[in-house]
Design a protein around this motif. Structure first.
Motif, PDB file in Angstrom:
ATOM      1  N   GLY C  25      11.344 -15.251   8.121  1.00 63.08           N
ATOM      2  CA  GLY C  25      10.960 -14.443   6.950  1.00 63.08           C
ATOM      3  C   GLY C  25       9.491 -14.524   6.616  1.00 63.08           C
ATOM      4  N   GLY C  26       8.739 -15.205   7.444  1.00 64.36           N
ATOM      5  CA  GLY C  26       7.326 -15.390   7.160  1.00 64.36           C
ATOM      6  C   GLY C  26       6.520 -14.107   7.267  1.00 64.36           C
ATOM      7  N   TYR C  27       5.454 -14.076   6.538  1.00 56.12           N
ATOM      8  CA  TYR C  27       4.508 -12.955   6.466  1.00 56.12           C
ATOM      9  C   TYR C  27       5.110 -11.698   5.842  1.00 56.12           C
ATOM     10  N   ALA C  28       6.358 -11.796   5.367  1.00 58.52           N
ATOM     11  CA  ALA C  28       6.920 -10.644   4.646  1.00 58.52           C
ATOM     12  C   ALA C  28       6.218 -10.494   3.305  1.00 58.52           C
ATOM     13  N   GLY C  29       5.917 -11.657   2.688  1.00 59.61           N
ATOM     14  CA  GLY C  29       5.215 -11.616   1.399  1.00 59.61           C
ATOM     15  C   GLY C  29       3.872 -10.930   1.557  1.00 59.61           C
ATOM     16  N   LEU C  30       3.203 -11.237   2.651  1.00 56.27           N
ATOM     17  CA  LEU C  30       1.890 -10.627   2.864  1.00 56.27           C
ATOM     18  C   LEU C  30       2.021  -9.118   3.027  1.00 56.27           C
ATOM     19  N   ARG C  31       3.018  -8.711   3.834  1.00 58.04           N
ATOM     20  CA  ARG C  31       3.208  -7.273   4.027  1.00 58.04           C
ATOM     21  C   ARG C  31       3.456  -6.575   2.697  1.00 58.04           C
ATOM     22  N   LYS C  32       4.232  -7.239   1.893  1.00 54.78           N
ATOM     23  CA  LYS C  32       4.515  -6.666   0.578  1.00 54.78           C
ATOM     24  C   LYS C  32       3.231  -6.564  -0.240  1.00 54.78           C
ATOM     25  N   ALA C  33       2.488  -7.653  -0.222  1.00 56.84           N
ATOM     26  CA  ALA C  33       1.276  -7.705  -1.038  1.00 56.84           C
ATOM     27  C   ALA C  33       0.282  -6.627  -0.625  1.00 56.84           C
ATOM     28  N   GLY C  35       0.841  -3.868   0.396  1.00 57.10           N
ATOM     29  CA  GLY C  35       1.286  -2.571  -0.115  1.00 57.10           C
ATOM     30  C   GLY C  35       1.057  -2.432  -1.617  1.00 57.10           C
ATOM     31  N   MET C  36       0.635  -3.510  -2.215  1.00 61.23           N
ATOM     32  CA  MET C  36       0.382  -3.471  -3.659  1.00 61.23           C
ATOM     33  C   MET C  36      -1.126  -3.486  -3.897  1.00 61.23           C
ATOM     34  N   SER C  37      -1.523  -3.201  -5.126  1.00 64.01           N
ATOM     35  CA  SER C  37      -2.943  -3.333  -5.436  1.00 64.01           C
ATOM     36  C   SER C  37      -3.207  -4.799  -5.763  1.00 64.01           C
ATOM     37  N   PRO C  38      -4.458  -5.238  -5.613  1.00 66.19           N
ATOM     38  CA  PRO C  38      -4.769  -6.620  -5.982  1.00 66.19           C
ATOM     39  C   PRO C  38      -4.309  -6.943  -7.405  1.00 66.19           C
ATOM     40  N   ALA C  39      -4.488  -6.000  -8.301  1.00 62.01           N
ATOM     41  CA  ALA C  39      -4.089  -6.247  -9.687  1.00 62.01           C
ATOM     42  C   ALA C  39      -2.589  -6.475  -9.780  1.00 62.01           C
ATOM     43  N   GLU C  40      -1.827  -5.735  -8.970  1.00 60.19           N
ATOM     44  CA  GLU C  40      -0.372  -5.919  -8.995  1.00 60.19           C
ATOM     45  C   GLU C  40       0.022  -7.288  -8.444  1.00 60.19           C
ATOM     46  N   VAL C  41      -0.695  -7.727  -7.428  1.00 62.47           N
ATOM     47  CA  VAL C  41      -0.407  -9.057  -6.887  1.00 62.47           C
ATOM     48  C   VAL C  41      -0.688 -10.105  -7.963  1.00 62.47           C
ATOM     49  N   GLN C  42      -1.827  -9.960  -8.623  1.00 60.21           N
ATOM     50  CA  GLN C  42      -2.161 -10.904  -9.688  1.00 60.21           C
ATOM     51  C   GLN C  42      -1.089 -10.885 -10.780  1.00 60.21           C
ATOM     52  N   ALA C  43      -0.629  -9.675 -11.091  1.00 62.58           N
ATOM     53  CA  ALA C  43       0.381  -9.547 -12.146  1.00 62.58           C
ATOM     54  C   ALA C  43       1.670 -10.275 -11.747  1.00 62.58           C
ATOM     55  N   ALA C  44       2.039 -10.147 -10.486  1.00 62.10           N
ATOM     56  CA  ALA C  44       3.266 -10.788 -10.022  1.00 62.10           C
ATOM     57  C   ALA C  44       3.151 -12.310 -10.149  1.00 62.10           C
ATOM     58  N   ILE C 110      -2.735 -13.860   0.973  1.00 64.42           N
ATOM     59  CA  ILE C 110      -2.293 -13.068  -0.195  1.00 64.42           C
ATOM     60  C   ILE C 110      -3.194 -13.335  -1.395  1.00 64.42           C
ATOM     61  N   SER C 111      -3.494 -14.612  -1.621  1.00 66.39           N
ATOM     62  CA  SER C 111      -4.330 -14.962  -2.769  1.00 66.39           C
ATOM     63  C   SER C 111      -5.725 -14.375  -2.609  1.00 66.39           C
ATOM     64  N   ALA C 112      -6.243 -14.448  -1.390  1.00 65.18           N
ATOM     65  CA  ALA C 112      -7.566 -13.885  -1.129  1.00 65.18           C
ATOM     66  C   ALA C 112      -7.546 -12.385  -1.380  1.00 65.18           C
ATOM     67  N   TYR C 113      -6.444 -11.763  -0.973  1.00 63.10           N
ATOM     68  CA  TYR C 113      -6.308 -10.330  -1.212  1.00 63.10           C
ATOM     69  C   TYR C 113      -6.304 -10.036  -2.713  1.00 63.10           C
ATOM     70  N   ALA C 114      -5.617 -10.893  -3.446  1.00 62.26           N
ATOM     71  CA  ALA C 114      -5.504 -10.663  -4.893  1.00 62.26           C
ATOM     72  C   ALA C 114      -6.857 -10.681  -5.576  1.00 62.26           C
ATOM     73  N   ILE C 115      -7.760 -11.474  -5.068  1.00 63.78           N
ATOM     74  CA  ILE C 115      -9.096 -11.484  -5.685  1.00 63.78           C
ATOM     75  C   ILE C 115     -10.104 -10.744  -4.809  1.00 63.78           C
ATOM     76  N   PRO C 218       3.488 -16.862  -1.116  1.00 66.77           N
ATOM     77  CA  PRO C 218       4.279 -15.924  -0.310  1.00 66.77           C
ATOM     78  C   PRO C 218       5.674 -15.731  -0.883  1.00 66.77           C
ATOM     79  N   HIS C 219       6.264 -16.821  -1.368  1.00 74.44           N
ATOM     80  CA  HIS C 219       7.638 -16.740  -1.881  1.00 74.44           C
ATOM     81  C   HIS C 219       7.700 -15.946  -3.175  1.00 74.44           C
ATOM     82  N   ILE C 220       6.676 -16.106  -3.991  1.00 74.08           N
ATOM     83  CA  ILE C 220       6.657 -15.345  -5.243  1.00 74.08           C
ATOM     84  C   ILE C 220       6.618 -13.860  -4.922  1.00 74.08           C
ATOM     85  N   LEU C 221       5.788 -13.495  -3.944  1.00 77.04           N
ATOM     86  CA  LEU C 221       5.696 -12.078  -3.620  1.00 77.04           C
ATOM     87  C   LEU C 221       6.948 -11.584  -2.947  1.00 77.04           C
TER      88      LEU C 221
END
Ligand SMILES: Cc1cc2nc3c(=O)[nH]c(=O)nc-3n(C[C@H](O)[C@H](O)[C@H](O)COP(=O)(O)O)c2cc1C
Ligand code: SF4
Ligand code: FES
Lengths: 167, 942, 425
Positions: C25-33, C35-44, C110-115, C218-221
């Motif tokens: 299941g790895g890197y699924a969180g990243l794929r999801k992220a 697809g989101m905007s950085p702001a959405e990742v931060q919000a999650a 993912i975190s780097a993407y968020a910022i 990754p798990h949160i996303l």
């Protein structure tokens, strides 16, 4: 002068950073990797390569504890002296190691084979007491186990003419 | 302005400034160590702790560091809060844990900030029982002493040395309570500002090594406000004397000029005053064939009187290293038309050009402080690190002006030093350095350019043209030079305070003019551009303002047959070609020299009169900015002490040394019976100002001799001055009468006005509880700002903003290397090139030995390598002038025969092909000392 | 019980390689992220109530929110993974680094993407040789598969990642000192403000997060904030790695719901004290936390509950003090560590700590004085938060201040008996 190998390794790392200064710690470590320790000459060589002053490198080298500015033995034994290992009997091990090697912490055996250094927590507290020899962690230590480990290093050296434990 | 509440009382404060600075400005005694007004705050020592409260209701508050907290309107703080006080006392205790308590044998004792703060904190009893850590000290060279055990780890030394002054060979080593501030190994500190460590260090780690050899406590030194005589910048100093020996120099804060810092030449050059080469008694010979012999003052003056009383025609040669008053006195003695400046024709043209440009042009000449504020700088031709060192330190600050904007944008206050530096990173504002060879400022330069003067001038002119198309166009410019000129022009145009620096250092008027063109072009384009010229000596501009011809014209006049040549404080062999000086001296029937040191010229004199140095005289000097500054006599040079067995008060018999102007006065009296001549310095100054209206402001450079505070004079000795009654006990147990000072408002005494005198009369910084140099804070209205009452000095030259100045049109042809010949360029050395400081042993030790420099490629073409001996054959003097015009024909009609010199070769990679470098003024240069460079010569391997 | 952080980890075995990680299941969180905007990742992440696991417990999303975003933000921006782990008694990040490097790498990306960071560094402590090798391999693997480098997985987002192996100092773990170390300087801390989020590495916006913090991302996303919160027994989301060292039967490290009680960890997982040893107290979260004693055993190990015992959750790795161990000796060992590791920047720390060490040493060796207790006590006050430049010295004061409180009799015995009652002689 830096060896070709040292220079290449430093350059490879330099690519990770936006300026020369940032690679200086890595450069000192590379020199140490190849030469066993960082001598005055090592400082001068790195200074020249990175266009820094020896004082600037010395400032960094003397700050970090894993840069050896004094010659060390062939194998460096880092014995954890932090709290969990202390609770689990580090002092006894220190004495034991000292007896076996005939040196006190901070010293190198006369044959230049081992240097014994106390070190802060090695991050294996659930298996205290712990030590590292060169790059290897050794856990759940007691005097017999220590004797075994020392013997293995002595053994290894005899068989492979050095070149041990860069695992 | 903000209102801040300190212990429940409202006070006005500067919004956004750090609270430590504000509290100190308000007069509170809040202790500190790591903060320094010029270095900003870093919050390391934790000594300035105060309490901050959220609001009026908040009674608990929290401890904050005053130096790291901004003053904001309505902020509530407490200095007296018991918890804050306890914490501050603990800081003192922690600092003393490892301190050796060796105050009795420490050179800092009595002016130690650590002592002051320990007392201020009320830390009295020692509770620490452990061992103290001990360090090995380093030999840092002849100037600075190192005693690491006293260190309190405030980091001021490296912050000054590295961050502020750009030195890189001193750093913090180790960590925890073992931080070691030193070099990687013993060795001379490389920075020419190392001496400031002595004042920056709050305890006795870095102390003055030259003082050590003749040590005296601060309170036992007799001191007076003075001005440095070792270059043209006029930094303010406080020299200190005891027992007739000058013991040290300290910085005298002048917000407009040197601020908090001096260069090492200025700080350590003072020992020339104690030099073996001092002239201390009159020397006389009535016959040229005889050696000079000691004579009494009376005999010397009588002899002079006899010489002058007839119809003798007298010529006077003044000096740019003598005060206005001394020069003016000579001018008065010999008459205006017979007064010459004592510099070569070439130099006097350069100086005239500089003065003319500054007086007529639209560009303002900046103070050193204003240099620090410049946000784009072009240095054209001048190696400032060697010819005007303190200016180099100012430039190191000016390159921060543009990057600081990054920090401002992030709302980082500029006093938050490390945060500002982190935000700025290695960014430097625009600084372009175009010089003959590499300089010690190249590390902060945006771009550098190397070439002989003609190329430098052409670059300058091209920049001017790029700025303003009306300025003359430079023909045959290479594409790279053109591109560089455009790039520089662009940066200068974009700046708010562009600055151009040039000077006489490369000996070429085209460079001086080109610098003017650049600045004027900027002015014409509506920029408030400033123009700073470096002049070689402490009174170069002042001498020029007095008027008078060059040495060459003096020779002409001598050839017209004059009988007596009076030379003031000047070694002519450093000024002009040796053969020319020989002829000049040979033409005089009597040579009289008034100077404080012996030299090649005085060796040829018939009468030598011992002049007072800056430390033994008063006078006015005009620095490169056109700022007239008064320096004051520090001590009366002692002669014998007249013991009186009958028990009368013994008197110090003043020695024969006296101010040059007094010698002139005495000569006038002796020769002409001119009894109504001047009796004090004020008379001379006034006469000078009356004779030369342009100099009128010098009257205000300092209060007159009659000035009193509360009816009292201002003492040169501290109220703790000790041993006065016993100083002469080996001769007589009675306290000698103190010498009178008819010339100034200062007294040679510990009695007098104890409050703060006017800024120009501050002879020491001291305040109750503040024995260290930090007492200076008490002399500023706003800590870090100017002195209360204004920074000393009167600017003589005012620019005319908006004025349209006509551009210089003279464009030198590009440099063409000549086969078999080398253009010899002058290379200046901070240690060695200056005449007086080299007599200080510490400076002499650091001086270079004579050499000849080539770039390695040229050298190898000649089959030479570094360390080889080279033979230099100078082209005959007539065709050497750099600006292309022949040297004044008549005087030099007889061509000097070419001379041959032998020198050791050094590499200097920056030198352009076809050029070579010759050091200026070093001891042991023999007849090369007076050769005007640039000059052509031939080189050969020996 | 779910153990997202450690479900791939089995001690003694090689970590999953990229393929295995993906399979689990790895890197699924990243794929999801992506697809989101950085702001959405931060919000999650904000929604998940994730608090930093580096010791201070600062809400992660809130820290991120201070990074300047948008086109005119300064560039490059940096994300730094704090893998320095040098606090005595702490060994949790090591497990994550050695056991599942891709999980950390995914979290970093993912975190780097968020910022919208451009470069990420993993700042790894020198002693973790195995972790270094595994991280290096995994980073290279991720690069080869397009998870790092230009246009990650075809998105517009690019990220470089480098491993930086420290030359060793506890101070390097302090986030601003870490930045200096990365820049090739002495690891002295920097004053805040300006915060690293605004002016960090080379003066550019920078986020520093702990290894364990980042491994949660990754798990949160992947599974959502609600799921993440449901893992926890407290207000803070997620699970926590809890460790125990000292004289317990089963020292070790376990992933448990955030807010598990001390007693449960100590008795169920560590299986209680070794035979012949009595429990006297413990440091709940590494060497720089206050002692808690038997009376606190039922407290939940989360950020807020531990405050009730005047202590801190810290790193969640407990160090147990038993009755055969001298508390003064233990404190001497701790203070020796802190004094040794003081960077030498601020006076209270470099001078105060070595003085404290000296006093404790004297006490242990029979040279204690009656006045020492007061001196030690005043030092714990004087080295408190805000008094020093960074949190090292206040951290050093914590075990001492609580030790003086709970083991006062032991101190007094040292002084009165003029020896260490635990020493054989
Ligand atoms: C002396 C000192 C050492 C620290 N060491 C570490 C460390 O090794 N690892 C870590 O993650 N945080 C360490 N921290 C905390 C960091 O400063 C920082 O708060 C943390 O990395 C932030 O990550 P988080 O928000 O994910 O918890 C240390 C703090 C101090 C004062
Ligand atoms: S508390 Fe002060 S000296 Fe100690 S580590 Fe932090 S900054 Fe350095
Ligand atoms: S002066 Fe404020 S902390 Fe040093």
């Amino acid at each position: 002068m830096l060896s070709e190998q040292e220079r290449r390794e430093i350059e490879a790392h330099a690519r990770h950073y936006p300026n020369n200064r940032a690679v200086c710690i890595e450069a000192l470590k590379i020199v140490q990797q190849h030469r066993g320790w960082v001598s005055n000459e090592g400082i001068a060589d790195v200074a020249e390569a990175l266009q820094m002053k020896p004082a600037e490198l010395e400032s960094v080298a003397t700050f970090y504890n894993m840069i050896f500015r004094k010659q060390v033995g062939k194998h460096v034994i880092l014995l954890c002296d932090s709290v969990s290992c202390w609770i689990m009997g580090y002092e006894r091990l220190r004495e034991h190691l000292g007896d076996r090697l005939g040196i006190r912490p901070g010293q190198t055996t006369a044959d230049g084979r081992f240097t014994l250094l106390p070190n802060v927590c090695l991050g294996a507290c659930d298996h205290a007491p712990v030590m590292m020899v060169d790059d290897m962690h050794y856990q759940d230590l007691d005097p017999p186990r220590i004797d075994e480990i020392l013997a293995s290093y002595r053994q290894e050296e005899k068989s492979s003419d050095g070149n041990a434990a860069d695992s | 302005m903000a209102t801040i509440h300190i212990d429940n009382r409202p006070y006005p404060a500067k919004d956004g400034e750090n609270l430590l600075q504000e509290c100190l400005s308000l007069g509170f005694n809040l202790p500190y160590f790591c903060w320094h007004p010029a270095l900003g705050s870093v919050g390391a020592c934790r000594q300035c702790a105060i309490k901050q409260f959220k609001n009026e209701e908040d009674k608990r508050g929290k401890i904050v560091m005053a130096c790291m907290t901004a003053a904001k309107d309505g902020i509530r703080i407490s200095i007296d809060d018991p918890e804050a006080k306890e914490f501050r006392t603990s800081v003192a205790e922690w600092l003393m844990v490892n301190h050796p308590h060796d105050c009795p044998v420490c050179d800092e004792g009595g002016e130690c900030h650590l002592q002051d703060m320990t007392v201020m904190n009320g830390h009295v009893y020692r509770r620490y029982h452990g061992r103290k850590r001990t360090f090995h000290n380093q030999d840092l060279g002849p100037l600075v002493n190192h005693e690491m055990n006293r260190c309190i780890q405030c980091y001021r030394c490296t912050r000054f040395y590295r961050d502020y002054a750009g030195g890189r060979d001193l750093d913090a080593l180790m960590l925890r309570n073992q931080v070691y501030f030193g070099r990687h190994q013993d060795g001379v500190l490389e920075s020419e500002f190392s001496g400031n460590l002595v004042e920056v260090c709050p305890t006795g780690v870095f102390t003055d090594k030259t003082l050590k050899r003749h040590y005296t406590r601060k309170w036992d030194l007799q001191t007076a406000p003075s001005v440095c005589v070792h270059c043209g910048l006029g930094c303010n100093t406080i020299p200190g004397e005891r027992y007739g020996v000058l013991r040290r120099i300290r910085n005298r804060f002048n917000g407009a000029v040197n601020g908090y810092f001096l260069c090492d030449r200025g700080r350590y050059g003072y020992e020339f005053v104690n030099s073996e080469r001092r002239t201390r008694q009159p020397l006389l010979r009535k016959n040229r064939t005889e050696p000079l012999q000691l004579a009494s003052k009376r005999d010397a003056l009588q002899h002079l009187g006899e010489m002058l009383s007839g119809r003798a025609r007298v010529i006077g040669i003044g000096s740019p290293r003598a005060s206005l008053e001394a020069n003016f006195a000579l001018r008065t003695l010999v008459g205006r038309d017979r007064f010459y400046l004592g510099i070569s024709e070439r130099d006097s043209r350069l100086l005239a050009s500089v003065l003319d440009i500054l007086k007529k042009g639209p560009a303002r000449t900046p103070s050193l402080h204003e240099v620090e504020l410049a946000d784009a700088v072009l240095v054209l031709g001048e190696d400032v690190a060697n010819t005007a060192p303190r200016l180099g330190l100012a430039l190191r600050q000016s390159v921060r002006r543009q990057p600081e904007k990054i920090a401002k944008k992030m709302d980082i206050p500029l006093w938050d030093d490390h945060a500002v530096r982190a935000a700025m990173q290695e960014e430097h504002g625009p600084l372009f350095i175009a010089t003959m060879a590499n300089t010690r400022l190249d590390d902060i330069a945006t771009r550098t350019f190397r070439g002989p003067p003609a190329e430098l001038a052409r670059l300058g002119l091209a920049i001017a043209h790029a700025l303003d198309p009306i300025a003359p166009q430079v023909p045959d410019l290479s594409d790279t030079t053109q591109a560089l000129a455009s790039a520089i022009a662009e940066k200068l145009m974009a700046a708010e305070r562009p600055l151009v620096i040039s000077g006489m250092g490369c000996g070429d008027n085209a460079v001086v003019e080109a610098a003017a063109n650049v600045t004027w072009a900027l002015c014409n384009m509506g920029r408030a551009a400033e123009l700073c010229y470096v002049v070689p000596e402490c009174n170069s501009l002042g001498a020029m303002l007095l008027g008078g011809g060059s040495l060459e014209t003096a020779l002409e006049a001598m050839n017209d047959a004059a009988d007596i040549l009076i030379i003031l404080e000047n070694d002519l062999y450093r000024r002009g070609d040796a053969a020319m000086v020989d002829r000049l001296l040979a033409a005089a029937r009597h040579i009289v020299i008034i100077d404080h040191i012996e030299h090649a010229t005085s060796a040829k004199a018939d009468v030598v009169l011992p002049a007072a140095t800056f430390a033994e005289a008063d006078g006015t000097l005009v620095n490169n900015e056109g700022r007239a500054q008064r320096f004051f006599q520090v001590f009366v040079p002692k002669g014998e002490i007249e013991g009186d067995i009958k028990g009368d008060t013994p008197r110090d018999i003043p020695g024969d040394i006296q101010e040059s102007w007094r010698w002139m006065r005495d000569i006038m009296v002796a020769g002409r019976g001119d009894e109504r001549q001047w009796s004090s310095l004020d008379d001379v100054t006034a006469a000078c100002a009356a004779a030369i209206p342009f100099l009128e402001p010098i009257l205000r450079a300092a209060p007159p001799a009659a000035f009193r505070m509360d009816g009292q004079k201002i003492p040169r000795e501290s109220h703790r001055y000790s041993g006065r009654t016993a100083m002469h006990a080996n001769v007589n147990i009675h306290e000698p009468e103190q010498p009178h000072d008819p010339d100034t408002a200062l007294a040679f005494s510990m009695e007098g006005y104890l409050g703060h005198p006017p800024p120009s009369l501050i002879s020491r910084f001291w305040a109750p509880g503040w024995n260290s140099i930090q007492a200076l804070n008490k002399f500023q209205d706003e800590v870090g700002g100017q002195l209360s009452g204004g920074d000393p000095g009167e600017r003589l030259i005012q620019a005319t903003p908006g004025k349209k100045a006509a551009y210089f049109e003279n464009i030198p042809p590009g440099f063409e290397p000549r086969p078999g010949e080398w253009l010899l360029l002058p290379l200046h050395h901070i240690f060695g090139s200056e005449e007086l400081s080299i007599l200080a042993p510490g400076i002499a030790e650091l001086s270079a030995q004579p050499y000849l420099a080539l770039n390695p490629e040229d050298a190898s073409n000649l089959g030479l390598t570094a360390g080889d001996e080279v033979q230099l054959r100078l082209r005959a003097q007539t065709d050497v002038t750099a600006d292309g015009s022949a040297a004044d024909g008549s005087a030099n009609a007889a061509t000097t025969p070419a001379e041959i010199f032998r020198l050791t070769l050094r590499f200097k990679p920056g030198l352009l092909h076809g050029t070579a470098g010759l050091p200026v003024g070093l001891t042991g240069m023999g007849n090369l000392a007076g050769v005007a460079l640039p000059a052509w010569g031939e080189l050969k391997k020996v | 019980m779910e153990t997202p952080l450690t479900h791939n980890i089995s001690p003694g075995r090689e970590p999953p390689d990229l393929a295995q990680y993906e399979k689990a299941g790895g890197y699924a969180g990243l794929r999801k992220a992506l697809g989101m905007s950085p702001a959405e990742v931060q919000a999650a992440v904000k929604e998940s109530n994730l608090r930093g696991r580096g010791g201070a417990g600062f809400p992660t999303a809130q820290k991120w929110s201070f990074v300047p975003m948008g086109d005119d933000a300064p560039r490059p921006k940096y994300l730094v993974c704090n893998a320095d782990e040098m606090e005595p008694g702490t060994f949790k990040d090591r497990m994550l680094l050695e056991g599942d490097p891709h999980q950390l790498i995914e979290g970093i990306i993912i975190s780097a993407y968020a910022i919208q960071a451009d470069v990420a560094y993993v700042f790894l402590r020198w002693a973790y040789k195995l972790a270094a090798r595994r991280m290096e391999g995994a980073i290279a693997e991720a690069c080869r598969h397009g998870y790092l480098g230009k246009n990650i997985l075809g998105s517009a987002y690019s990220l470089e990642m480098h491993l930086h192996v420290s030359a060793g100092r506890y101070m390097c773990g302090e986030e601003t000192a870490l930045l200096n170390a990365l820049e090739g300087k002495r690891a002295n801390p920097r004053a805040k403000p300006p915060y690293p989020q605004v002016s960090g590495l080379w003066g550019k916006p920078t986020i520093v997060n702990n290894v364990e913090t980042l491994c949660n991302i990754p798990h949160i996303l992947n599974q959502g904030a609600e799921w993440f919160k449901s893992l926890s027994r407290s207000d803070d989301g997620g699970t926590k790695l809890y460790g125990v060292s000292g004289r317990v039967k089963n020292p070790g490290i376990w992933e448990l719901p955030m807010g598990t009680s001390i007693r449960e960890i100590l008795e169920e997982h560590a299986r209680g004290m070794c035979d012949g040893y009595q429990f006297r107290g413990l440091l709940p979260g590494g060497a720089s936390t206050d002692f808690v004693t038997a009376e606190h055993l039922d407290l939940a190990m989360d950020f807020d509950s531990m405050k009730k015992a005047d202590s801190r959750l810290g790193t969640g790795t407990m160090i147990v003090l038993d009755d055969k161990t001298c508390p003064v000796g233990m404190l001497l060992n701790l203070e020796h560590f802190f004094a040794q590791e003081s960077c030498g920047w601020c006076t209270p720390c470099w001078s105060g700590l070595s003085w404290i060490e000296q006093i404790l040493q004297d006490m242990e060796e029979g040279r204690g004085r009656a006045s020492d207790l007061e001196l030690l006590e005043s030092h714990t006050r004087l080295l408190g938060p805000g008094h020093t430049f960074c949190a090292l010295a206040p951290g050093a004061a914590e075990p001492l201040q609580s030790g003086l409180k709970y083991f006062r009799d032991d101190f007094e015995r040292h002084i009165h008996e003029k020896r260490c009652p635990w020493s054989q002689t």
